[in-house]
Design a protein around this motif. Structure first.
Motif, PDB file in Angstrom:
ATOM      1  N   UNK A 256       0.836  -1.200   0.000  1.00 28.93           N
ATOM      2  CA  UNK A 256       0.000   0.000   0.000  1.00 28.93           C
ATOM      3  C   UNK A 256       0.867   1.244   0.000  1.00 28.93           C
ATOM      4  N   UNK A 257       2.020   1.175   0.653  1.00 28.19           N
ATOM      5  CA  UNK A 257       2.933   2.311   0.662  1.00 28.19           C
ATOM      6  C   UNK A 257       3.398   2.663  -0.751  1.00 28.19           C
ATOM      7  N   UNK A 258       3.643   1.656  -1.583  1.00 25.42           N
ATOM      8  CA  UNK A 258       4.044   1.927  -2.968  1.00 25.42           C
ATOM      9  C   UNK A 258       2.958   2.694  -3.707  1.00 25.42           C
ATOM     10  N   UNK A 259       1.717   2.323  -3.469  1.00 20.94           N
ATOM     11  CA  UNK A 259       0.597   2.994  -4.132  1.00 20.94           C
ATOM     12  C   UNK A 259       0.462   4.432  -3.620  1.00 20.94           C
ATOM     13  N   UNK A 260       0.567   4.627  -2.311  1.00 23.96           N
ATOM     14  CA  UNK A 260       0.500   5.985  -1.764  1.00 23.96           C
ATOM     15  C   UNK A 260       1.591   6.853  -2.357  1.00 23.96           C
ATOM     16  N   UNK A 261       2.762   6.281  -2.560  1.00 20.45           N
ATOM     17  CA  UNK A 261       3.886   7.042  -3.119  1.00 20.45           C
ATOM     18  C   UNK A 261       3.589   7.525  -4.532  1.00 20.45           C
ATOM     19  N   UNK A 271      -5.372   7.900 -12.881  1.00 18.93           N
ATOM     20  CA  UNK A 271      -5.340   6.651 -12.139  1.00 18.93           C
ATOM     21  C   UNK A 271      -6.739   6.026 -12.054  1.00 18.93           C
ATOM     22  N   UNK A 272      -6.747   4.714 -11.986  1.00 21.23           N
ATOM     23  CA  UNK A 272      -7.973   3.993 -11.627  1.00 21.23           C
ATOM     24  C   UNK A 272      -7.566   2.825 -10.743  1.00 21.23           C
ATOM     25  N   UNK A 280       0.715  -2.117  -6.757  1.00 24.03           N
ATOM     26  CA  UNK A 280       0.745  -2.887  -5.520  1.00 24.03           C
ATOM     27  C   UNK A 280       1.086  -4.351  -5.768  1.00 24.03           C
ATOM     28  N   UNK A 281       1.051  -4.774  -7.042  1.00 22.73           N
ATOM     29  CA  UNK A 281       1.307  -6.177  -7.361  1.00 22.73           C
ATOM     30  C   UNK A 281       0.200  -7.080  -6.880  1.00 22.73           C
ATOM     31  N   UNK A 282      -1.053  -6.595  -6.976  1.00 18.93           N
ATOM     32  CA  UNK A 282      -2.194  -7.343  -6.466  1.00 18.93           C
ATOM     33  C   UNK A 282      -3.321  -7.295  -7.495  1.00 18.93           C
ATOM     34  N   UNK A 283      -4.264  -8.202  -7.333  1.00 20.62           N
ATOM     35  CA  UNK A 283      -5.464  -8.113  -8.162  1.00 20.62           C
ATOM     36  C   UNK A 283      -6.268  -6.892  -7.736  1.00 20.62           C
ATOM     37  N   UNK A 284      -7.147  -6.425  -8.603  1.00 21.17           N
ATOM     38  CA  UNK A 284      -7.931  -5.244  -8.303  1.00 21.17           C
ATOM     39  C   UNK A 284      -8.750  -5.435  -7.021  1.00 21.17           C
ATOM     40  N   UNK A 285      -9.430  -6.575  -6.933  1.00 18.81           N
ATOM     41  CA  UNK A 285     -10.309  -6.806  -5.781  1.00 18.81           C
ATOM     42  C   UNK A 285      -9.514  -6.861  -4.486  1.00 18.81           C
ATOM     43  N   UNK A 286      -8.416  -7.624  -4.468  1.00 22.91           N
ATOM     44  CA  UNK A 286      -7.605  -7.732  -3.253  1.00 22.91           C
ATOM     45  C   UNK A 286      -7.019  -6.372  -2.877  1.00 22.91           C
ATOM     46  N   UNK A 287      -6.591  -5.594  -3.876  1.00 26.59           N
ATOM     47  CA  UNK A 287      -6.006  -4.292  -3.601  1.00 26.59           C
ATOM     48  C   UNK A 287      -7.024  -3.344  -2.971  1.00 26.59           C
ATOM     49  N   UNK A 291      -6.427  -1.867   0.656  1.00 29.81           N
ATOM     50  CA  UNK A 291      -6.243  -0.429   0.797  1.00 29.81           C
ATOM     51  C   UNK A 291      -7.263   0.130   1.794  1.00 29.81           C
ATOM     52  N   UNK A 292      -8.528  -0.269   1.618  1.00 30.65           N
ATOM     53  CA  UNK A 292      -9.563   0.224   2.527  1.00 30.65           C
ATOM     54  C   UNK A 292      -9.318  -0.207   3.960  1.00 30.65           C
ATOM     55  N   UNK A 293      -8.837  -1.439   4.157  1.00 37.08           N
ATOM     56  CA  UNK A 293      -8.577  -1.926   5.515  1.00 37.08           C
ATOM     57  C   UNK A 293      -7.426  -1.171   6.156  1.00 37.08           C
ATOM     58  N   UNK A 294      -6.403  -0.832   5.370  1.00 32.16           N
ATOM     59  CA  UNK A 294      -5.237  -0.126   5.906  1.00 32.16           C
ATOM     60  C   UNK A 294      -5.521   1.359   6.125  1.00 32.16           C
ATOM     61  N   UNK A 295      -6.023   2.024   5.102  1.00 29.79           N
ATOM     62  CA  UNK A 295      -6.129   3.485   5.111  1.00 29.79           C
ATOM     63  C   UNK A 295      -7.471   3.972   5.657  1.00 29.79           C
ATOM     64  N   UNK A 296      -8.494   3.133   5.550  1.00 29.35           N
ATOM     65  CA  UNK A 296      -9.794   3.517   6.094  1.00 29.35           C
ATOM     66  C   UNK A 296     -10.742   4.117   5.092  1.00 29.35           C
TER      67      UNK A 296
END
Length: 363
Positions: A256-261, A271-272, A280-287, A291-296
């Motif tokens: 998630x830090x990579x995405x925030x950067x 962006x989408x 993030x190196x993740x599928x869209x759904x997992x990301x 992201x929501x769980x980490x950042x709120x």
């Protein structure tokens, strides 16, 4: 972290110097999202919280941060421990009876009962206390330290731009104590105290020296150092376990830090969720879920909010045209940019910039 804090305009200011003699017990009220700080210059005191059985003993050179506008009590060092044992006087009452606006010093007077509603001019008290606005060019007259003062303390606050609420960027502990004296024993029940030889001690020594000497420019210099202390305290939270949802938790998560950067470095890109998920190196759904769980908040909402924070900074600190600001924040349409800005801040970008220029006398 630096990018977020610079755009949120962290600032410090001062309320007063407290010079107390003998017994005292003052309740400092809750106040918005400010980080209040108290620096003990001489003597000692105790800090208590009414909602928990915790007492902090503070000595010369010690600095305590009380974040999130949390109410607390300052009392003399001999005060019996435990909130149930104290009988505090409200700060408004103490200010009304013992504040000298010429020197910026609060002294305790003969104990008086808390007044009935309407007995104290609350508007005057709020202005003296600095809740309306800080005064960096306020009282600078050299204080006449009373020979009988048992405790001297500098009281002030740090705060981010109050119009901006960045997700989860806050000190998560209800207090942080930095030790400036020679004592090496740890505090009891303290959630965060840096090692005795931590770099903060040099900053704390400089803060104490400035507050004691009061050389020309001491207030502005001390304010910048206080901001360093707050930023260091924020950064120290990244190593904590179980961070609550927010930008700090996002920065602590490598993906998630990579995405925030990339959001922060290139807010103008189209962006989408799919393109951010690839970073993030993740599928869209997992990301999106992570992201929501980490950042709120969902990633696209975070991006939208960050673009508005950047726009506010550029409108304030540059002479870029409105169209250029909109483009650099990812908006090809000026009307769309204006609508979003007004929704976020209650006024359009043009009105915001004109208000700033009017305040500075430039327009």
């Amino acid at each position: 972290m630096s990018d977020v804090c610079s755009n949120l305009r962290l600032r410090s200011d001062f309320y007063f110097t407290a010079e107390m003699q003998g017994a005292f017990c003052v309740r400092v009220p809750a106040e918005g999202a400010r980080i209040r700080f108290h620096l003990v210059l001489a003597g000692g005191c105790r800090l208590l919280f009414e909602d928990r059985d915790l007492v902090l003993d503070l000595g010369p050179g010690d600095l305590v941060l009380v974040p999130n506008g949390k109410a607390h009590i300052l009392a003399d060092a001999q005060q019996k421990t435990g909130p149930a044992n104290v009988m505090p006087v409200d700060l408004a009452t103490a200010m009304a009876h013992g504040f000298d606006p010429q020197t910026g010093i609060l002294r305790n007077r003969k104990k008086v009962p808390n007044p009935a509603p309407g007995d104290v001019d609350e508007k005057m008290v709020r202005q003296m206390y600095g809740q309306m606005h800080g005064q960096m060019d306020g009282p600078t007259q050299e204080p006449t330290h009373g020979p009988d003062a048992d405790m001297r303390m500098l009281c002030g606050f740090c705060a981010f731009d109050e119009a901006i609420r960045h997700p989860g960027l806050a000190l998560i502990d209800d207090h942080v104590v930095l030790r400036g004296g020679d004592r090496r024993e740890p505090l009891q029940q303290l959630p965060y105290e840096p090692p005795h030889d931590a770099p903060h001690r040099a900053v704390l020594a400089a803060i104490t020296a400035l507050a004691t000497s009061r050389r020309p420019g001491w207030q502005a210099a001390l304010a910048r150092l206080m901001e360093v202390v707050v930023l260091e305290s924020l950064g120290s939270q990244l190593g904590k376990d179980d961070l609550p949802p927010g930008v700090l938790a996002g920065l602590a998560d490598p993906r998630i830090s990579r995405v925030l950067t990339v959001m922060h470095r290139n807010p103008e890109q189209d962006w989408n969720a799919e393109s951010l998920a690839r970073h993030a190196g993740m599928s869209r759904t997992r990301f999106v879920v992570r992201f929501g769980a980490c950042v709120g908040v969902p990633p696209m909402q975070y991006l939208q909010d960050w673009r508005m924070i950047r726009a506010r900074t550029m409108l304030r600190d540059t002479n870029l045209s409105m169209d250029e600001v909109a483009l650099r924040c990812g908006y090809q349409s000026m009307p769309a940019f204006s609508r979003r800005f007004k929704t976020r801040f209650g006024e359009g970008p043009g009105g915001y910039r004109r208000g700033l220029r009017k305040q500075s006398g430039a327009g």
